[in-house]
Design a protein around this motif. Sequence first.
Motif, PDB file in Angstrom:
ATOM      1  N   SER A  44       0.827  -1.201   0.000  1.00 35.34           N
ATOM      2  CA  SER A  44       0.000   0.000   0.000  1.00 35.34           C
ATOM      3  C   SER A  44       0.865   1.256   0.000  1.00 35.34           C
ATOM      4  N   THR A  45       1.948   1.203   0.739  1.00 35.56           N
ATOM      5  CA  THR A  45       2.859   2.350   0.782  1.00 35.56           C
ATOM      6  C   THR A  45       3.495   2.575  -0.578  1.00 35.56           C
ATOM      7  N   ALA A  46       3.899   1.442  -1.248  1.00 38.40           N
ATOM      8  CA  ALA A  46       4.516   1.551  -2.575  1.00 38.40           C
ATOM      9  C   ALA A  46       3.540   2.138  -3.575  1.00 38.40           C
ATOM     10  N   THR A  47       2.238   1.730  -3.501  1.00 41.22           N
ATOM     11  CA  THR A  47       1.234   2.255  -4.412  1.00 41.22           C
ATOM     12  C   THR A  47       1.041   3.750  -4.204  1.00 41.22           C
ATOM     13  N   ARG A  48       1.086   4.170  -2.918  1.00 38.46           N
ATOM     14  CA  ARG A  48       0.925   5.604  -2.646  1.00 38.46           C
ATOM     15  C   ARG A  48       2.122   6.405  -3.155  1.00 38.46           C
ATOM     16  N   ARG A  49       3.311   5.769  -3.029  1.00 37.67           N
ATOM     17  CA  ARG A  49       4.519   6.483  -3.468  1.00 37.67           C
ATOM     18  C   ARG A  49       4.596   6.570  -4.996  1.00 37.67           C
ATOM     19  N   HIS A  50       4.034   5.553  -5.684  1.00 39.50           N
ATOM     20  CA  HIS A  50       4.097   5.526  -7.157  1.00 39.50           C
ATOM     21  C   HIS A  50       2.694   5.290  -7.725  1.00 39.50           C
ATOM     22  N   PRO A  51       1.777   6.203  -7.539  1.00 40.02           N
ATOM     23  CA  PRO A  51       0.404   5.964  -8.001  1.00 40.02           C
ATOM     24  C   PRO A  51       0.341   5.797  -9.519  1.00 40.02           C
ATOM     25  N   GLY A  52      -0.412   4.793  -9.927  1.00 42.60           N
ATOM     26  CA  GLY A  52      -0.604   4.587 -11.356  1.00 42.60           C
ATOM     27  C   GLY A  52       0.585   3.955 -12.064  1.00 42.60           C
ATOM     28  N   ARG A  53       1.521   3.408 -11.278  1.00 45.71           N
ATOM     29  CA  ARG A  53       2.712   2.848 -11.924  1.00 45.71           C
ATOM     30  C   ARG A  53       2.352   1.648 -12.804  1.00 45.71           C
ATOM     31  N   VAL A  54       1.283   0.947 -12.408  1.00 41.78           N
ATOM     32  CA  VAL A  54       0.873  -0.209 -13.213  1.00 41.78           C
ATOM     33  C   VAL A  54       0.504   0.226 -14.644  1.00 41.78           C
ATOM     34  N   TYR A  55      -0.052   1.447 -14.772  1.00 35.74           N
ATOM     35  CA  TYR A  55      -0.392   1.941 -16.120  1.00 35.74           C
ATOM     36  C   TYR A  55       0.859   2.201 -16.947  1.00 35.74           C
ATOM     37  N   LEU A  56       1.905   2.632 -16.258  1.00 31.29           N
ATOM     38  CA  LEU A  56       3.173   2.856 -16.958  1.00 31.29           C
ATOM     39  C   LEU A  56       3.721   1.534 -17.493  1.00 31.29           C
ATOM     40  N   PHE A  57       3.681   0.506 -16.658  1.00 31.52           N
ATOM     41  CA  PHE A  57       4.139  -0.816 -17.099  1.00 31.52           C
ATOM     42  C   PHE A  57       3.289  -1.322 -18.247  1.00 31.52           C
TER      43      PHE A  57
ATOM     44  N   VAL B 252      -0.722   4.235 -25.466  1.00 30.21           N
ATOM     45  CA  VAL B 252      -0.809   5.697 -25.294  1.00 30.21           C
ATOM     46  C   VAL B 252      -1.838   6.029 -24.209  1.00 30.21           C
ATOM     47  N   ALA B 253      -2.990   5.350 -24.284  1.00 32.84           N
ATOM     48  CA  ALA B 253      -4.038   5.593 -23.284  1.00 32.84           C
ATOM     49  C   ALA B 253      -3.533   5.234 -21.890  1.00 32.84           C
ATOM     50  N   SER B 254      -2.821   4.118 -21.811  1.00 31.40           N
ATOM     51  CA  SER B 254      -2.303   3.677 -20.520  1.00 31.40           C
ATOM     52  C   SER B 254      -1.251   4.654 -19.987  1.00 31.40           C
ATOM     53  N   ALA B 255      -0.398   5.133 -20.897  1.00 29.45           N
ATOM     54  CA  ALA B 255       0.624   6.113 -20.489  1.00 29.45           C
ATOM     55  C   ALA B 255      -0.029   7.410 -20.023  1.00 29.45           C
ATOM     56  N   ALA B 256      -1.131   7.783 -20.674  1.00 28.77           N
ATOM     57  CA  ALA B 256      -1.849   8.994 -20.271  1.00 28.77           C
ATOM     58  C   ALA B 256      -2.438   8.826 -18.874  1.00 28.77           C
ATOM     59  N   LEU B 257      -2.981   7.641 -18.600  1.00 27.02           N
ATOM     60  CA  LEU B 257      -3.525   7.374 -17.256  1.00 27.02           C
ATOM     61  C   LEU B 257      -2.419   7.451 -16.202  1.00 27.02           C
ATOM     62  N   ALA B 258      -1.258   6.892 -16.549  1.00 35.69           N
ATOM     63  CA  ALA B 258      -0.128   6.939 -15.614  1.00 35.69           C
ATOM     64  C   ALA B 258       0.276   8.381 -15.338  1.00 35.69           C
ATOM     65  N   LEU B 259       0.239   9.189 -16.384  1.00 30.70           N
ATOM     66  CA  LEU B 259       0.632  10.591 -16.236  1.00 30.70           C
ATOM     67  C   LEU B 259      -0.398  11.382 -15.425  1.00 30.70           C
TER      68      LEU B 259
ATOM     69  N   ARG C 104      -2.055  10.165 -12.996  1.00 30.58           N
ATOM     70  CA  ARG C 104      -1.911   9.803 -11.577  1.00 30.58           C
ATOM     71  C   ARG C 104      -0.721  10.509 -10.921  1.00 30.58           C
ATOM     72  N   ALA C 105       0.330  10.643 -11.695  1.00 34.98           N
ATOM     73  CA  ALA C 105       1.523  11.315 -11.148  1.00 34.98           C
ATOM     74  C   ALA C 105       2.407  11.760 -12.299  1.00 34.98           C
ATOM     75  N   ARG C 106       3.131  12.849 -12.087  1.00 33.34           N
ATOM     76  CA  ARG C 106       4.023  13.366 -13.127  1.00 33.34           C
ATOM     77  C   ARG C 106       5.458  12.996 -12.790  1.00 33.34           C
ATOM     78  N   SER C 107       6.147  12.494 -13.788  1.00 41.62           N
ATOM     79  CA  SER C 107       7.584  12.264 -13.630  1.00 41.62           C
ATOM     80  C   SER C 107       8.198  12.271 -15.020  1.00 41.62           C
ATOM     81  N   ILE C 108       9.488  12.415 -15.067  1.00 42.52           N
ATOM     82  CA  ILE C 108      10.154  12.459 -16.370  1.00 42.52           C
ATOM     83  C   ILE C 108       9.971  11.142 -17.129  1.00 42.52           C
ATOM     84  N   TRP C 109       9.934  10.019 -16.371  1.00 49.89           N
ATOM     85  CA  TRP C 109       9.752   8.711 -17.009  1.00 49.89           C
ATOM     86  C   TRP C 109       8.382   8.600 -17.656  1.00 49.89           C
ATOM     87  N   ARG C 110       7.398   9.137 -16.993  1.00 48.71           N
ATOM     88  CA  ARG C 110       6.037   9.044 -17.539  1.00 48.71           C
ATOM     89  C   ARG C 110       5.882   9.953 -18.761  1.00 48.71           C
TER      90      ARG C 110
END
Lengths: 142, 91
Positions: free
Chosen positions: A8-21, A57-64, A66-72
């Motif tokens: 749960s802590t990891a999900t909070r720290r990286h919200p939406g990371r599953v969409y990035l994957f 693209v849609a999944s990457a947009a969802l990841a973005l 949820r949170a902004r980062s250079i990787w996203r």
Amino acid sequence: MNEQNQSSTATRRHPGRVYLFLAVLFALVGPALYFGQLSAKVLTTPWYVPLLATAGVASAALALLRARSIWRWAAIILVTLLAAAEWAFLLVAMGTPAYTGPAKSGQAFPAFATSLADGSAFSQSDLKGDQGTVMVFFRGHW
Amino acid sequence: MIELGELERTHEEFAKRHVQVVAVSIEGLDDSIKTQKDFPHLVVVSDAERKLISAVEALHPGAGKNHEDVAAPTTILVDNKGMVRWVYRPR
């Protein structure tokens, strides 16, 4: 319980990371499937390749969202470019103009004289006899 | 080349119906020999001089991967009297 808390802590720290994957997965799986299709010499137009990239693209947009980062940002840019290139390839590069040549149903095949891969002659007279012909014009090796 | 693989795979169906499958490109002889080796049940035409492709007007100028001319994907069904029965070009 402790593991649940860590997850749960990891999900909070990286919200939406599953969409990035998922975005990366969608982008990579299309070309991989197409490679397999080519290896198997299967006859289909690979519409699934740009469709999967578009899902990426849609999944990457969802990841973005949820949170902004250079990787996203990098992921959405790269996957969008890939999807655009794949759509362009299928819709433009693989597109062909309508046939307007002299071969018309009900008319004699146009006269020609060429040669086979073994060097022997081949002409319209080889289209007559005890068998019909399917003549396939193809682009050649890519 | 995908379509050639499918035609090679189903060559027995064509043979049963007394139909020869002729594959045409404007590749040179070396590439045509390789194609013939890859698809041994097809009749591979080496039309580098574009005699057949010009007769049928099946050239797609500049459509190759390096903007060279290539044959436009086209399929023509011809009966055993040399009469065209069907012309198909995918979009």
